[in-house]
Design a protein around this motif. Structure first.
Motif, mmCIF file in Angstrom:
data_model
loop_
_atom_site.group_PDB
_atom_site.id
_atom_site.type_symbol
_atom_site.label_atom_id
_atom_site.label_comp_id
_atom_site.label_asym_id
_atom_site.label_seq_id
_atom_site.Cartn_x
_atom_site.Cartn_y
_atom_site.Cartn_z
ATOM 1 N N ALA A 1 -19.582 -57.045 30.707
ATOM 2 C CA ALA A 1 -20.446 -57.035 29.517
ATOM 3 C C ALA A 1 -19.637 -56.794 28.251
ATOM 4 N N SER A 2 -18.650 -55.892 28.324
ATOM 5 C CA SER A 2 -17.794 -55.623 27.165
ATOM 6 C C SER A 2 -17.050 -56.879 26.736
ATOM 7 N N GLU A 3 -16.571 -57.642 27.704
ATOM 8 C CA GLU A 3 -15.840 -58.866 27.387
ATOM 9 C C GLU A 3 -16.772 -59.972 26.914
ATOM 10 N N ALA A 4 -17.973 -60.029 27.508
ATOM 11 C CA ALA A 4 -18.920 -61.078 27.131
ATOM 12 C C ALA A 4 -19.442 -60.874 25.712
ATOM 13 N N TYR A 5 -19.703 -59.623 25.317
ATOM 14 C CA TYR A 5 -20.260 -59.324 23.997
ATOM 15 C C TYR A 5 -19.203 -58.889 22.975
ATOM 16 N N HIS A 6 -17.930 -58.814 23.429
ATOM 17 C CA HIS A 6 -16.810 -58.480 22.532
ATOM 18 C C HIS A 6 -17.055 -57.159 21.791
ATOM 19 N N CYS A 7 -17.365 -56.136 22.554
ATOM 20 C CA CYS A 7 -17.625 -54.830 21.933
ATOM 21 C C CYS A 7 -17.148 -53.717 22.857
ATOM 22 N N ASP A 8 -16.974 -52.519 22.284
ATOM 23 C CA ASP A 8 -16.612 -51.352 23.069
ATOM 24 C C ASP A 8 -17.835 -50.842 23.826
ATOM 25 N N VAL A 9 -17.577 -50.071 24.873
ATOM 26 C CA VAL A 9 -18.670 -49.529 25.682
ATOM 27 C C VAL A 9 -19.056 -48.159 25.139
ATOM 28 N N THR A 10 -20.097 -48.129 24.316
ATOM 29 C CA THR A 10 -20.646 -46.869 23.833
ATOM 30 C C THR A 10 -21.706 -46.374 24.798
ATOM 31 N N LEU A 11 -22.185 -45.164 24.584
ATOM 32 C CA LEU A 11 -23.217 -44.613 25.457
ATOM 33 C C LEU A 11 -24.482 -45.459 25.383
ATOM 34 N N GLU A 12 -24.869 -45.871 24.181
ATOM 35 C CA GLU A 12 -26.084 -46.667 24.017
ATOM 36 C C GLU A 12 -25.926 -48.035 24.695
ATOM 37 N N PHE A 13 -24.750 -48.642 24.545
ATOM 38 C CA PHE A 13 -24.485 -49.941 25.166
ATOM 39 C C PHE A 13 -24.539 -49.814 26.692
ATOM 40 N N ALA A 14 -23.934 -48.746 27.238
ATOM 41 C CA ALA A 14 -23.934 -48.535 28.686
ATOM 42 C C ALA A 14 -25.348 -48.331 29.206
ATOM 43 N N GLU A 15 -26.164 -47.557 28.495
ATOM 44 C CA GLU A 15 -27.550 -47.335 28.921
ATOM 45 C C GLU A 15 -28.313 -48.656 28.980
ATOM 46 N N ARG A 16 -28.099 -49.511 27.976
ATOM 47 C CA ARG A 16 -28.801 -50.792 27.923
ATOM 48 C C ARG A 16 -28.347 -51.717 29.038
ATOM 49 N N MET A 17 -27.048 -51.739 29.326
ATOM 50 C CA MET A 17 -26.507 -52.641 30.337
ATOM 51 C C MET A 17 -26.828 -52.191 31.770
ATOM 52 N N LEU A 18 -26.982 -50.887 31.976
ATOM 53 C CA LEU A 18 -27.153 -50.363 33.331
ATOM 54 C C LEU A 18 -28.598 -50.052 33.686
ATOM 55 N N ARG A 19 -29.471 -50.021 32.679
ATOM 56 C CA ARG A 19 -30.836 -49.566 32.942
ATOM 57 C C ARG A 19 -31.519 -50.404 34.023
ATOM 58 N N ASP A 20 -31.532 -51.725 33.845
ATOM 59 C CA ASP A 20 -32.232 -52.567 34.818
ATOM 60 C C ASP A 20 -31.502 -52.616 36.147
ATOM 61 N N LEU A 21 -30.162 -52.448 36.128
ATOM 62 C CA LEU A 21 -29.387 -52.480 37.372
ATOM 63 C C LEU A 21 -29.818 -51.367 38.306
ATOM 64 N N PHE A 22 -29.936 -50.159 37.782
ATOM 65 C CA PHE A 22 -30.268 -49.031 38.654
ATOM 66 C C PHE A 22 -31.759 -48.895 38.887
ATOM 67 N N GLN A 23 -32.573 -49.419 37.982
ATOM 68 C CA GLN A 23 -34.002 -49.469 38.280
ATOM 69 C C GLN A 23 -34.258 -50.358 39.482
ATOM 70 N N ALA A 24 -33.484 -51.443 39.595
ATOM 71 C CA ALA A 24 -33.661 -52.358 40.729
ATOM 72 C C ALA A 24 -33.253 -51.719 42.037
ATOM 73 N N HIS A 25 -32.324 -50.742 41.967
ATOM 74 C CA HIS A 25 -31.831 -50.114 43.194
ATOM 75 C C HIS A 25 -32.700 -48.937 43.638
ATOM 76 N N GLN A 26 -33.550 -48.428 42.756
ATOM 77 C CA GLN A 26 -34.346 -47.263 43.113
ATOM 78 C C GLN A 26 -35.385 -47.645 44.157
ATOM 79 N N ARG A 27 -35.518 -46.838 45.151
ATOM 80 C CA ARG A 27 -36.503 -47.094 46.202
ATOM 81 C C ARG A 27 -37.242 -45.800 46.484
ATOM 82 N N VAL A 28 -38.554 -45.838 46.329
ATOM 83 C CA VAL A 28 -39.363 -44.640 46.527
ATOM 84 C C VAL A 28 -39.581 -44.424 48.017
#
Length: 469
Positions: A338-365
């Motif tokens: 994602a950092s290379e695709a969007y040409h930006c540094d990985v800030t906390l806000e950027f990481a939260e946005r990039m990872l949110r859906d990834l880990f929501q998909a992995h959560q299993r109740v």
């Protein structure tokens, strides 16, 4: 393919090698299989029909790696490579490029900083696997006993043989086996062989069909240390199990060290003959569980990733990537791409946005049915027994524990739990919860069909199964 697509495929290959193990990856993908992304389809081309059948068997692993790296699944297309595809490097990414190739690159690859970073990542990953030893292990409460056992068998090879390491997927079993192999070689042990159960079985079948049993037996018996990963996959393979038993007997007789891994302790390997289970339990047995938060943070600190991550981003990844340790690598791979695709540094806000859906998909109740399945497997009873009106301890103890676990791991109410486990009242659930709490405090034992079982051992065993599922 575009440079970004090639970078994604490179990350997919790295993640797949980490998921299935370098040995299996090199065996089936490291022969120069061709990977290509077109729209939303990942096209995989094998050199021949035989390898194509084997590669198709990794469909589920490839889909999981896609979800880890790019946050969504891709359609998969498998076929035998044509002569034109084999001769083309512009539209296909060769698996060798990500894992083996050390030769010159094309001008496009050299000029692309993204490709250079991919090559650096792959070189570091390859180097880390090749020279891994026990110093590479992150030690914590979840693996302290396992690492101490590994150090013991390396100090005195053959004294505690076989050494069986068991734990859920993603707990670091294969990593520790690889470290044992590296450490054994570093200490000068003559011949160390690490294979998966699948590789052992394939070699045995090939030996029967033509290559000959003497060479097979020489490979697996003329060793200082034999390491076999995922021995639960031997279940149901009668001829292979007989050969495995003779191999273990030969090595034990000669004072050689055997190291095995499984997803469960010997007593629960019900599909493996009792005589072989006895041998597995007769040396040294240690469990390993998934890394805790502190260990995950340390793993990220030791990461060979070329991407610079702040401490706050590392803490975020460690908090989100619970369970399977491979998810840490998946999160880092995704942030890197994602950092290379969007040409930006990985800030906390950027990481939260990039990872949110990834880990929501992995959560299993965890649900009541999951609790029921895990308790029935641990106690060796069926669901009808758990929901019946029987009042003997063989039925009431697992039923009480199931209600206690349901209170702990689900959001179900008292009445819902009572109805599920045999149409019982909410007061019965409260009583069961209190009794189990009292038994935990006093260190009591449950009655099972196999005999008494310490209450904390039973809870740990069931929660490991819930975590693994």
């Amino acid at each position: 393919m575009t440079i970004v697509d090639r970078e994604i495929v490179s990350a997919l290959l790295d993640a797949l090698a980490g998921k299935i193990g370098k040995e299996r990856f090199d065996l089936w993908f490291g022969d120069g299989s061709l990977w290509n992304i077109q729209d939303s389809t990942l096209r995989i081309r094998a050199r021949d029909a035989f390898r194509l059948d084997r590669v198709r068997g990794f469909r589920r692993d490839i889909q999981e790696v896609c979800e880890m790296v790019i946050g969504r699944s891709l359609e998969l297309s498998f076929a035998v490579a044509t002569d034109d595809e084999v001769g083309s490097t512009a539209d296909h990414f060769t698996a060798k490029l990500a894992t083996k190739q050390d030769g010159p690159q094309t001008a496009t690859e050299v000029s692309s900083p993204n490709t250079v970073r991919a090559a650096e990542r792959s070189a570091k990953l390859k180097s880390g696997r090749k020279y891994r030893d026990l110093s590479s292990m992150v030690v914590g409460d979840s693996n302290r006993m396992a690492v101490a056992s590994a150090e013991r068998i390396l100090r005195c090879p053959g004294e505690a043989s076989p050494f069986l390491l068991y734990g859920p997927s993603g707990s670091g079993k294969t990593h520790l086996l690889d470290a044992i192999r590296g450490e054994a070689r570093r200490r000068g042990l003559r011949r160390v062989v690490l294979q998966t159960a699948e590789q052992f079985t394939s070699s045995f079948v090939e030996a029967i069909q033509g290559s000959g049993l003497p060479s097979f037996r020489s490979k697996y018996r003329d060793v200082s240390v034999l390491i076999l990963d995922d021995v639960q996959f031997f279940a149901g393979k009668r001829a292979t199990l007989v050969e495995l038993q003779h191999t273990l007997d030969s090595l034990i007789r000669d004072g050689r060290q055997i190291v095995l891994s499984s997803d469960r302790p010997p007593a629960q390997l019900s599909a493996i003959p009792q005589e072989l289970r006895t041998r597995l339990a007769g040396g040294l047995v240690a469990d390993i569980s998934t890394p805790d938060f502190a260990m995950r943070c340390e793993m990220l600190e030791r990461s060979t990733c070329s991407l610079v991550l702040s401490s706050s981003v590392k803490r975020l990844i460690a908090e989100l990537a619970t369970g399977d340790a491979r998810r840490l690598a998946g999160a880092v791979h995704r942030l890197e791409v994602a950092s290379e695709a969007y040409h930006c540094d990985v800030t906390l806000e950027f990481a939260e946005r990039m990872l949110r859906d990834l880990f929501q998909a992995h959560q299993r109740v965890i649900g009541l049915r999951d609790i029921e399945d895990a308790v029935c497997e641990a106690f060796g009873v069926d669901k009808n027994c758990l929901r019946s009106s029987r009042r003997d301890r063989v039925a009431t103890h697992p039923r009480m524990l199931a209600m206690w676990l349901a209170r702990k791991h689900t959001r179900a109410g008292l009445a819902e739990i009572g109805r599920f486990f045999g149409k019982r009242s909410h007061s019965t659930v409260i009583s069961a919860d209190k009794k189990v709490q009292s038994m935990v405090g006093s260190g009591s034992c449950f009655e099972t069909l196999q005999g008494p079982c310490h209450v904390e051992d039973a809870i740990a065993r069931i929660e490991r199964r819930l975590q693994a599922s």
